[in-house]
Design a protein around this motif. Sequence first.
Motif, short mmCIF file in Angstrom:
data_model
loop_
_atom_site.label_atom_id
_atom_site.label_comp_id
_atom_site.label_asym_id
_atom_site.label_seq_id
_atom_site.Cartn_x
_atom_site.Cartn_y
_atom_site.Cartn_z
N ASN A 89 14.10 54.88 122.56
CA ASN A 89 14.97 55.04 121.61
C ASN A 89 15.97 54.49 121.07
OD1 ASN A 89 16.23 55.47 124.24
ND2 ASN A 89 17.76 56.64 123.32
N ILE A 90 16.12 52.79 121.85
CA ILE A 90 17.32 52.31 120.96
C ILE A 90 16.60 51.27 120.48
CG2 ILE A 90 18.74 50.14 122.02
CD1 ILE A 90 19.08 52.22 124.58
N ARG A 91 17.56 51.07 119.86
CA ARG A 91 16.89 49.48 118.12
C ARG A 91 17.71 48.44 118.95
NH1 ARG A 91 17.23 50.93 112.51
NH2 ARG A 91 19.02 51.63 113.17
N THR A 92 17.26 47.43 118.98
CA THR A 92 17.69 46.05 119.63
C THR A 92 18.37 45.30 118.75
OG1 THR A 92 17.55 47.34 122.65
CG2 THR A 92 18.39 44.90 122.04
N PHE A 93 19.35 44.95 118.17
CA PHE A 93 19.22 43.50 117.11
C PHE A 93 20.03 42.78 117.65
CE2 PHE A 93 19.83 47.84 115.45
CZ PHE A 93 19.08 47.30 114.04
N ARG A 94 20.00 41.48 117.56
CA ARG A 94 20.41 40.50 117.36
C ARG A 94 21.56 39.82 117.10
NH1 ARG A 94 21.19 37.20 120.93
NH2 ARG A 94 20.18 35.78 121.26
N SER A 95 21.87 38.84 117.35
CA SER A 95 23.00 37.94 116.58
C SER A 95 23.16 36.66 116.81
CB SER A 95 24.55 38.91 115.91
OG SER A 95 25.47 38.54 115.46
N TYR A 96 23.17 35.63 116.28
CA TYR A 96 22.78 34.12 116.73
C TYR A 96 24.19 34.07 116.42
CZ TYR A 96 18.25 35.60 118.30
OH TYR A 96 16.67 36.42 118.95
N VAL A 97 25.30 34.11 117.00
CA VAL A 97 26.72 34.09 117.33
C VAL A 97 26.84 32.82 118.82
CG1 VAL A 97 27.35 35.12 114.71
CG2 VAL A 97 27.68 35.84 117.58
N GLY A 98 28.11 31.81 118.37
CA GLY A 98 28.68 31.41 119.10
C GLY A 98 29.92 32.09 120.46
N SER A 99 29.52 32.19 121.41
CA SER A 99 30.79 32.98 122.78
C SER A 99 31.38 33.30 121.43
CB SER A 99 30.68 31.83 123.82
OG SER A 99 29.52 31.16 124.17
N TYR A 100 32.14 32.05 121.20
CA TYR A 100 33.80 32.48 120.75
C TYR A 100 33.56 33.33 119.90
CZ TYR A 100 38.28 31.46 119.11
OH TYR A 100 39.44 31.80 118.71
N ASN A 101 32.53 33.75 118.47
CA ASN A 101 32.80 34.57 117.26
C ASN A 101 32.12 35.63 118.62
OD1 ASN A 101 33.89 32.74 115.91
ND2 ASN A 101 31.65 32.29 115.09
N GLY A 102 31.17 35.68 119.24
CA GLY A 102 31.27 36.80 119.80
C GLY A 102 31.82 37.57 120.90
#
Length: 319
Positions: A110-123
Motif C-alpha cells: 500500500n506504500i508508494r516508495t519514491f527515491r530522491s538522488y540528492v546528497g547527504s546535506y540536502n537530504g
Amino acid sequence: MLENTALTPQEVAEMLKVAKNTVYELIKRGELNGYKVGKKIRVDLKDVENYKNKTKNNKTIQSIPIKNDSLPSTNIFSQQDSGNVNNFIICGQDVLLDILSRYIELYSPNIRTFRSYVGSYNGLLALYLGKIQVATAHLWDGDSGQYNIPFVRRLVPGIPTIIIHLACRMQGFYVAKGNPKKIQGWEDLKRHDINIINREKGCGTRILLDEHLRLLNIDGKSIKGYNKECFSHLAVASTVARGGANLALGNEKTSLQVKNIDFIPLQKERYELVIKKEDLDKSPFKTIISILRSDEFKSELLGIGGYDLTETGNIIAEL
C-alpha cells in the motif's frame, strides 16, 4: 575538454539514476542532446549537466522516481505528499536504497516508495523542512572524527531524530591503472602535477574531501580540477579511466565496475539512515527496520559486495 567527454547511454543512466531506456526516451523527445557515432548513441557530459540544470526547481529538491515510469509527474516533495504515509520518500544515492525501496513495496504494497538522488546535506535539510520521511548520510566531521551525528545535530535542530546504521563502505582515490602518478594519500593533494574531478557540493564524498583539505590547510581552489563536478561515483571514476583527471574520490564498490582504474583505500565510512523520532513506531518505519535486520536483505547486499553489514539495522543514536 572534460565537458566534451562522450558518454554511453548506460553511463548517462548511471549518472541520472534511471533506466537506460529512459535515457533513449529523453533523447527521442529532444529533452537530452544525443548524437550517433556509427550505430552507437553518445551524449556529451556538458549536455547531461545542462539537462539536470534545466530540470532543477530552485524552490524544491528534485527527485527522479525509478520504480515505475508511470508514476505521477507531480512534485513529490509537496507538503501534501510529505504528510501522506502512503507516499514514502527516501533521499540518498546508493544502490542499497533502491533495494530497500523494493523490499518496502514488497512487504507493504500500500506504500508508494519514491527515491530522491540528492546528497547527504540536502537530504538532511529536506528532512528538517518536512519534505521527506527518510534521509541518509555519510558525513564525516574532521574535528570529532565522527560520522553523521554532528551534522544531524546541526542540520536538523530542535527535532528529535533516530540514526539507524545501514552499512560501512570504503572510500578512497580512483587513479589510472598502475597508478602512474604514484598517488598514496591525502597529502598528494598538495602536489602541483595532480588534477582531480570533484563531486557536487552537499554530497558526503565532497564533504569528506573538503574536511581533509581543511585539516591539511589546503585551499581547494589551488587544486587543478577542484571546481569541475560530477554527480556520481561512476561519473568521476569514468573520467579518471578516460584520462580526464588523475584522481577522484569515491567508494570501492564503484571502482570494481570501471575498467582501467585502480582504487587506493583511505577511510571506512558509515552510511546511515535518519528519521524523526516521532515516526519510529509508525508502520512503514518499523517495516524498514525489520527489512534491514532480515537475513534476506543482508544476503542480497552481500551478493553485490562492497558493504560491511556488521551493524546493519542497529539504532546508533537518539538525538
